[in-house]
Write a protein that holds these residues in place. Structure first.
Motif, PDB file in Angstrom:
ATOM      1  N   ARG A 232      12.395 -29.208  26.721  1.00  0.00           N
ATOM      2  CA  ARG A 232      11.495 -30.021  25.904  1.00  0.00           C
ATOM      3  C   ARG A 232      12.080 -31.420  25.678  1.00  0.00           C
ATOM      4  N   VAL A 233      13.394 -31.489  25.511  1.00  0.00           N
ATOM      5  CA  VAL A 233      14.037 -32.802  25.350  1.00  0.00           C
ATOM      6  C   VAL A 233      13.907 -33.600  26.634  1.00  0.00           C
ATOM      7  N   VAL A 241      14.062 -33.455  20.291  1.00  0.00           N
ATOM      8  CA  VAL A 241      15.420 -33.951  20.043  1.00  0.00           C
ATOM      9  C   VAL A 241      15.892 -33.499  18.666  1.00  0.00           C
ATOM     10  N   HIS A 242      15.000 -33.588  17.692  1.00  0.00           N
ATOM     11  CA  HIS A 242      15.346 -33.164  16.325  1.00  0.00           C
ATOM     12  C   HIS A 242      15.735 -31.688  16.296  1.00  0.00           C
ATOM     13  N   GLN A 243      14.922 -30.835  16.931  1.00  0.00           N
ATOM     14  CA  GLN A 243      15.189 -29.393  16.902  1.00  0.00           C
ATOM     15  C   GLN A 243      16.486 -29.052  17.626  1.00  0.00           C
ATOM     16  N   MET A 244      16.769 -29.738  18.710  1.00  0.00           N
ATOM     17  CA  MET A 244      18.021 -29.488  19.435  1.00  0.00           C
ATOM     18  C   MET A 244      19.214 -29.939  18.592  1.00  0.00           C
ATOM     19  N   LEU A 275      27.659 -33.617  20.938  1.00  0.00           N
ATOM     20  CA  LEU A 275      26.264 -33.494  21.362  1.00  0.00           C
ATOM     21  C   LEU A 275      25.324 -33.978  20.266  1.00  0.00           C
ATOM     22  N   GLY A 276      25.614 -33.630  19.014  1.00  0.00           N
ATOM     23  CA  GLY A 276      24.778 -34.108  17.910  1.00  0.00           C
ATOM     24  C   GLY A 276      24.751 -35.620  17.835  1.00  0.00           C
ATOM     25  N   GLY A 277      25.900 -36.246  18.108  1.00  0.00           N
ATOM     26  CA  GLY A 277      25.951 -37.701  18.122  1.00  0.00           C
ATOM     27  C   GLY A 277      25.126 -38.299  19.241  1.00  0.00           C
ATOM     28  N   VAL A 278      25.164 -37.668  20.409  1.00  0.00           N
ATOM     29  CA  VAL A 278      24.373 -38.129  21.550  1.00  0.00           C
ATOM     30  C   VAL A 278      22.881 -38.083  21.210  1.00  0.00           C
ATOM     31  N   LEU A 279      22.464 -37.024  20.549  1.00  0.00           N
ATOM     32  CA  LEU A 279      21.048 -36.852  20.213  1.00  0.00           C
ATOM     33  C   LEU A 279      20.625 -37.749  19.047  1.00  0.00           C
ATOM     34  N   GLY A 280      21.596 -38.179  18.249  1.00  0.00           N
ATOM     35  CA  GLY A 280      21.285 -38.870  17.008  1.00  0.00           C
ATOM     36  C   GLY A 280      20.557 -40.183  17.165  1.00  0.00           C
ATOM     37  N   GLU A 281      20.934 -40.985  18.145  1.00  0.00           N
ATOM     38  CA  GLU A 281      20.336 -42.309  18.286  1.00  0.00           C
ATOM     39  C   GLU A 281      18.833 -42.219  18.498  1.00  0.00           C
ATOM     40  N   ARG A 328      19.264 -37.829  28.698  1.00  0.00           N
ATOM     41  CA  ARG A 328      19.056 -37.097  29.949  1.00  0.00           C
ATOM     42  C   ARG A 328      20.280 -37.191  30.856  1.00  0.00           C
ATOM     43  N   ASP A 329      20.911 -38.360  30.877  1.00  0.00           N
ATOM     44  CA  ASP A 329      22.137 -38.504  31.671  1.00  0.00           C
ATOM     45  C   ASP A 329      23.205 -37.531  31.187  1.00  0.00           C
ATOM     46  N   VAL A 330      23.348 -37.416  29.877  1.00  0.00           N
ATOM     47  CA  VAL A 330      24.345 -36.502  29.309  1.00  0.00           C
ATOM     48  C   VAL A 330      23.983 -35.054  29.618  1.00  0.00           C
ATOM     49  N   LEU A 331      22.694 -34.709  29.521  1.00  0.00           N
ATOM     50  CA  LEU A 331      22.263 -33.328  29.754  1.00  0.00           C
ATOM     51  C   LEU A 331      22.406 -32.907  31.218  1.00  0.00           C
ATOM     52  N   GLY A 332      22.685 -33.854  32.090  1.00  0.00           N
ATOM     53  CA  GLY A 332      22.923 -33.521  33.491  1.00  0.00           C
ATOM     54  C   GLY A 332      24.389 -33.555  33.857  1.00  0.00           C
ATOM     55  N   GLY A 333      25.263 -33.684  32.851  1.00  0.00           N
ATOM     56  CA  GLY A 333      26.684 -33.862  33.117  1.00  0.00           C
ATOM     57  C   GLY A 333      27.517 -32.610  32.917  1.00  0.00           C
TER      58      GLY A 333
END
Length: 490
Positions: A232-233, A241-244, A275-281, A328-333
């Motif tokens: 979903r993200v 993003v919020h739920q993740m 990961l929470g920091g990555v999603l935070g922005e 998305r870049d992070v989620l593929g790493g």
């Protein structure tokens, strides 16, 4: 979303008459199709183990690539992609949506299903299809090595434009005629299960009624919630993003609070914080964009001067999209995949302490300790003489209240969780107002340099300042009432 019921039926089964159902006027069919579906997975069947199917299907009314994600509240999410020229290469868009499950392992054909389908449709007076019943005679072949072949018959009833009440009535007629609810969630699951090809996801078992059982159940649920939000993200669905991010925070909070139950999780905690920091922005931009839109909608039109909506909506949305691209870049790493592997290991083989064997009631002491952490943080904040330092310290109070809330949720102390949330919410309202003012000041500066009228930014800033001050003034009362209520609970 796909909402359907599946049934196993014997070879001689007769689909019953579906006429006379509420709201229907006609039964159309059966109409026959030949479907050939090629299924894709990793060599070790990572998708199948999670209840996910990815196929390329020819024939019928919906040929194409179909990705079906696990059920949530009775419905499976199905994503459709047009047929591509290549029958052996999964479209990149779909391969990307299952990266959290494959973790970069290549996808390849693992099974083929050849289905002769007879479709009967329940229609209303306006010609709208309500329910579709598919009678399938299936030949399934597991590919690779010596092929394994299975043949069977099944019936599916699916909502098209009807409702679940009508679907239930159709199901009753099917079962009365001899159908039974299917054991397998999908044709592929049935085929692979018969071939003994899929192993269940490993899960640790704790003693029933123990503290370990309570904590592990919560960790398993939150790890699953985080993983479920990944597709979903990637699709930038609302609130994903919020739920993740919430799932990551809940996991980290539980691991910190219950380190006396599950040990050796410090590295996982750090990676969840990352990961929470990555999603935070992206999440923060989504929140502030929605906030400003609501503020503007509530304003008298005469107070909106200049292209303020553009700056506070589309410009912020552009920033949000850029932040989503970074996610998305992070989620593929590899770092993200390593975290998912660590969460799988945590759920499957946790390092439990002796305290994990104690009765679940012993966890109440952890909730009490968590609240004491909130009161200490509040005392430290109030001791600050400098107003700016005191306000900064109140952020620690909010974080401690959030952790106390999550800790209470693990144990099932609903009332305690609500009380901690009340503290968190008031402090959050104040902080959101302060952050909004800072953002408005920055956007007003951009507008001023562009020669635009900044009157509306001043109006919005006034509203945000007033809201933040109200929350600040309200907090002592909330704190006193909450503290008294928590004392009675503990």
């Amino acid at each position: 979303m796909e909402i359907e019921d599946k049934f196993d039926v014997p070879a001689e089964y007769q689909v019953p008459d579906l006429g006379g159902l509420p709201g229907s006027t006609e039964v159309v069919g059966p109409k026959t199709y030949q479907l050939v579906a090629l299924y894709f997975d990793t060599p070790d069947l990572r998708l199948a183990a999670r209840g996910i199917t990815l196929r390329r299907r020819r024939g019928g009314t919906d040929p194409g690539w179909h990705l079906k994600l696990p059920k949530a509240k009775g419905a499976r999410q199905e994503i459709v992609h047009p047929l591509t020229r290549s029958a052996k290469i999964v479209p990149a868009e779909l391969a990307d949506l299952v990266l959290a499950y494959t973790r970069g392992v290549p996808l390849a054909p693992i099974a083929e299903l050849d289905t002769r389908r007879a479709v009967t449709t329940v229609v209303n007076g306006a010609g709208i299809r309500l329910i579709e019943v598919a009678d399938d005679r299936v030949k399934g072949t597991v590919l690779g090595g010596t092929p394994h072949v299975e043949r069977w018959r099944e019936v599916e009833a699916e909502i098209i434009e009807g409702d679940e009440k009508l679907l239930k009535k159709v199901g009753k007629r099917l079962t009365k005629a001899g159908a039974v609810p299917a054991d397998a969630a999908s044709k592929l699951a049935r085929l692979l299960g018969a071939a003994g090809a899929v192993s269940e996801q490993p899960r640790a078992e704790a003693e029933p009624g123990s503290a370990g059982e309570v904590v592990l159940s919560y960790l398993t649920a939150q790890a699953g919630a985080l993983l479920a939000q990944d597709p979903r993200v990637r699709k930038a669905e609302p609130d994903a993003v919020h739920q993740m991010r919430v799932a990551a925070r809940r996991l980290r909070s539980a691991l910190k609070s219950f380190k006396t139950i599950v040990k050796g999780t410090e590295n996982v905690q750090e990676e969840l914080k990352w990961l929470g920091g990555v999603l935070g922005e992206a999440r923060d931009l989504e929140v502030v964009r929605d906030r400003f839109a609501s503020r503007l909608d509530a304003l008298d039109g005469a107070l909106i001067v200049g292209p303020v909506r553009t700056r506070l909506s589309s410009d912020l949305l552009d920033d949000e999209h850029e932040a989503l691209d970074r996610i998305r870049d992070v989620l593929g790493g590899e770092r993200y995949f390593a975290l998912l592997d660590a969460l799988d290991d945590l759920v499957a083989t946790p390092v439990l302490t002796k305290a994990a064997r104690e009765p679940a009631g012993t966890l109440d002491a952890v909730a009490a300790k968590s609240w004491r952490r909130v009161t200490r943080a509040y005392g430290a904040a109030q001791a600050k003489e400098d107003a700016a330092e005191r306000e900064h310290a109140m952020h620690d109070v909010r974080k401690a209240a959030k952790r106390a809330r999550y800790t209470a949720e693990v144990i099932g102390m609903t009332r305690m969780a609500k009380l901690a949330e009340a503290v968190q919410e008031v402090l959050g309202t104040h902080m959101d107002g302060v952050v909004a003012q800072e953002r408005l000041a920055a956007e007003a500066g951009n507008a001023r340099r562009a020669g635009e009228d900044t009157f509306t930014y001043g109006v919005l800033t006034g509203l945000e300042r007033a809201g933040a001050e109200r929350a600040h003034e309200e907090f002592p009362r909330v704190w006193e009432e909450t503290s008294e209520a928590v004392a009675r609970l503990l």
